[in-house]
Design an enzyme around this catalytic site. Structure first.
Site, mmCIF file in Angstrom:
data_model
loop_
_atom_site.group_PDB
_atom_site.id
_atom_site.type_symbol
_atom_site.label_atom_id
_atom_site.label_comp_id
_atom_site.label_asym_id
_atom_site.label_seq_id
_atom_site.Cartn_x
_atom_site.Cartn_y
_atom_site.Cartn_z
ATOM 1 N N CYS A 53 2.214 3.191 9.932
ATOM 2 C CA CYS A 53 2.434 4.533 9.396
ATOM 3 C C CYS A 53 3.177 5.413 10.412
ATOM 4 C CB CYS A 53 1.103 5.190 9.005
ATOM 5 S SG CYS A 53 1.379 6.825 8.304
ATOM 6 N N ASN A 72 8.841 -7.064 4.294
ATOM 7 C CA ASN A 72 8.868 -5.812 3.535
ATOM 8 C C ASN A 72 10.027 -4.922 3.998
ATOM 9 O OD1 ASN A 72 7.356 -2.727 4.066
ATOM 10 N ND2 ASN A 72 7.772 -3.408 1.996
ATOM 11 N N GLY A 73 10.575 -4.201 3.037
ATOM 12 C CA GLY A 73 11.615 -3.219 3.339
ATOM 13 C C GLY A 73 12.853 -3.399 2.489
ATOM 14 N N PRO A 81 0.857 -1.190 0.000
ATOM 15 C CA PRO A 81 0.000 0.000 0.000
ATOM 16 C C PRO A 81 0.890 1.236 0.000
ATOM 17 C CG PRO A 81 -0.035 -1.091 2.162
ATOM 18 C CD PRO A 81 0.816 -1.933 1.267
HETATM 19 C C1 LIG Z 1 5.185 7.444 -0.576
HETATM 20 C C2 LIG Z 1 4.902 6.305 0.382
HETATM 21 C C3 LIG Z 1 3.601 6.056 0.785
HETATM 22 C C4 LIG Z 1 3.328 4.994 1.670
HETATM 23 N N1 LIG Z 1 2.025 4.734 2.027
HETATM 24 C C5 LIG Z 1 1.748 3.663 2.822
HETATM 25 C C6 LIG Z 1 0.401 3.313 3.134
HETATM 26 O O1 LIG Z 1 -0.569 3.945 2.695
HETATM 27 N N2 LIG Z 1 0.210 2.229 3.943
HETATM 28 C C7 LIG Z 1 1.262 1.484 4.437
HETATM 29 O O2 LIG Z 1 1.039 0.503 5.144
HETATM 30 N N3 LIG Z 1 2.518 1.800 4.136
HETATM 31 C C8 LIG Z 1 2.788 2.846 3.340
HETATM 32 N N4 LIG Z 1 4.082 3.116 3.002
HETATM 33 C C9 LIG Z 1 5.147 2.202 3.427
HETATM 34 C C10 LIG Z 1 5.395 1.144 2.366
HETATM 35 O O3 LIG Z 1 4.248 0.340 2.149
HETATM 36 C C11 LIG Z 1 6.577 0.234 2.774
HETATM 37 O O4 LIG Z 1 6.283 -0.371 4.002
HETATM 38 C C12 LIG Z 1 7.873 1.007 2.916
HETATM 39 O O5 LIG Z 1 8.046 1.922 1.852
HETATM 40 C C13 LIG Z 1 9.068 0.041 2.959
HETATM 41 O O6 LIG Z 1 9.137 -0.718 1.783
HETATM 42 P P1 LIG Z 1 10.225 -0.388 0.625
HETATM 43 O O7 LIG Z 1 11.559 -0.326 1.324
HETATM 44 O O8 LIG Z 1 10.053 -1.512 -0.361
HETATM 45 O O9 LIG Z 1 9.874 0.963 0.051
HETATM 46 C C14 LIG Z 1 4.376 4.182 2.159
HETATM 47 C C15 LIG Z 1 5.693 4.442 1.735
HETATM 48 C C16 LIG Z 1 5.959 5.477 0.869
HETATM 49 C C17 LIG Z 1 7.389 5.726 0.424
#
Ligand SMILES: Cc1cc2nc3c(=O)[nH]c(=O)nc-3n(C[C@H](O)[C@H](O)[C@H](O)COP(=O)(O)O)c2cc1C
Length: 313
Positions: free
Chosen positions: A105, A204-205, A21
Site C-alpha cells: 500500500c 499484478n499490474g 484486494p
Molecule cells: C481503489 C484501489 C484500492 C486498492 N486497495 C488495495 C488493498 O486494499 N490492498 C492491496 O493490496 N492493494 C490495493 N490496491 C492495489 C491493487 O490491488 C493493485 O495492486 C493495483 O491496482 C494494480 O493492479 P491493476 O493495474 O490491475 O489495477 C488498490 C488499488 C486501487 C485502485
C-alpha cells in the site's frame, strides 16, 4: 492462456486468475460477482490488525464473506508481528482460510506509519511478520511491490525474505511505490521474483484485457495473474480469460449488484456506497456523464434502477 490450479499450502484454487484486494470495492458483493464470472480466488480489501484488536465496527463490516467463496482470503496490514498474529487468531478472522499480508500500500497514511509498502525497506521485519503470522497454522500469502523508488528494486531480496518467513504464495505488483498505479508494469522484476521463488508467483499490474494477461504471463513466467481496476470496470474479464462465452447485460449486472448489497445494508446506504462502482460500470457508455450526475442525486435504489431502465432501453 495458460490456465492452471494454484496450490496455497494445502488448498488448491480453481484457476490462476484472481481478483485483487481493493479498498472500497472488493466487498462480498463484488467478490461474488467475480467468482460467478469465474475468478479463481478473491480477497477482502486490506483491514487493519489494530482495528481488529480494538474491535472496530467498521473493520467487522469489511470482513463480511459470501458462501460463494470456497477459499476465503482476508488481507491484513500492520507492522507488529505479535499484534498481527493475534489479529489472525481473533474471531474476526477465524472464518478465513488464507491470510494475505499487504506489503504494497502506497498511501501516506499507511506508509508513514511504517506499514504497507514501507516494509519493502525492511525485509527482516517483513520476514518476522510472515513467520509470526504463520504460527497460526493458516496459510500466509503476501502482496508486494517491487520497491519504493523507481530504479531501486528490492524484488529478489524481498521475495527471499518473505518466503523464508513462510509465505505460501506471493503476488508481485510490478510497480514501485512512487508510481502508485501508473505506467506499464515492470515485467523484468516480476520475472526475477519468479526465478527466485519456490512458491507460486502471481503477477499484478495493468491487466485490463485477456491480451494483457497473456503478455504478463509470457513475459514474466508467473503462475497466475491478479486483476484490480480491470475487474472493477469489467468483472466478466474472468470469463474472457477462461475462454467462456458470455453475453453481458449491464443493466442486469448493475441491478443484481444493488440487490446483493441490499442483503446487508439499508436502501439509502446502498444508494450512496454504490455510486463509485456505478461510475466504473458506466465508464465508456455513451452520454453517461449526464446520467451519472443524475444518479448521484438519488438516495434510494428504486430511483437509480428506474433511471437505468430508461438509459439502457
Ligand atoms: C481503489 C484501489 C484500492 C486498492 N486497495 C488495495 C488493498 O486494499 N490492498 C492491496 O493490496 N492493494 C490495493 N490496491 C492495489 C491493487 O490491488 C493493485 O495492486 C493495483 O491496482 C494494480 O493492479 P491493476 O493495474 O490491475 O489495477 C488498490 C488499488 C486501487 C485502485
Amino acid at each position: 492462456m495458460l490456465q492452471k490450479k494454484i496450490k496455497i499450502g494445502n488448498l488448491t484454487t480453481e484457476n490462476n486468475f484472481f481478483l485483487a484486494p481493493l479498498a472500497g470495492f472488493s466487498d462480498f458483493a463484488m467478490r461474488e460477482i467475480c467468482l460467478e464470472y469465474g475468478a479463481g480466488l478473491t480477497f477482502t480489501e486490506m483491514v487493519s490488525c489494530k482495528g481488529i484488536l480494538y474491535d472496530n465496527e467498521n473493520t467487522k463490516d469489511l470482513l463480511c464473506t459470501s458462501p460463494r467463496e470456497k477459499i476465503k482470503c482476508a488481507q491484513i496490514f500492520g507492522n507488529d508481528p505479535e499484534i498481527m498474529r493475534r489479529a489472525i487468531e481473533s474471531e474476526y478472522l477465524s472464518g478465513f482460510d488464507v491470510i494475505d499480508i499487504n506489503f504494497g500500500c502506497p498511501m501516506p497514511k499507511i506508509y508513514n506509519n511504517g506499514e504497507g509498502s514501507a516494509l519493502l525497506a525492511n525485509p527482516s521485519l517483513a520476514e518476522k511478520i510472515v513467520y509470526e503470522c504463520s504460527k497460526t497454522g493458516k496459510p500466509i500469502t503476501c502482496k508486494m511491490r517491487i520497491g519504493i523508488t523507481d530504479g531501486k528494486f528490492v524484488t529478489e531480496d524481498f521475495v527471499k525474505a518473505i518466503q523464508n518467513g513462510g509465505a505460501k504464495m506471493i503476488t508481485v505488483h510490478g510497480r514501485t511505490r512512487d508510481k502508485i498505479y501508473a505506467g506499464e508494469p515492470n515485467y523484468g522484476e516480476i520475472a526475477k521474483a519468479k526465478k527466485v521463488a519456490s512458491v507460486p508467483i502471481i503477477a499484478n499490474g495493468g491487466i485490463f484485457t485477456k491480451q494483457d494477461a497473456e503478455v504478463m504471463i509470457k513475459r514474466t513466467g508467473a503462475d497466475g495473474v491478479m486483476i484490480a481496476r480491470g475487474a472493477l470496470e469489467r468483472p466478466w474479464i474472468f470469463a474472457e480469460l477462461l475462454g467462456n462465452n458470455i453475453s453481458v447485460d449491464k443493466k442486469i449486472l448493475i441491478n443484481g449488484h444493488i440487490d446483493r448489497l441490499l442483503t446487508k445494508y439499508d436502501d439509502k446506504t446502498v444508494a450512496i456506497i454504490f455510486r463509485k462502482q456505478l461510475c466504473l460500470y458506466l465508464k465508456g457508455e455513451k452520454n453517461s456523464a449526464e446520467l451519472k450526475q443524475k444518479l448521484f442525486t438519488y438516495k434510494d435504489t428504486a430511483s437509480i434502477k428506474n433511471e437505468l431502465e430508461r438509459f439502457f432501453k
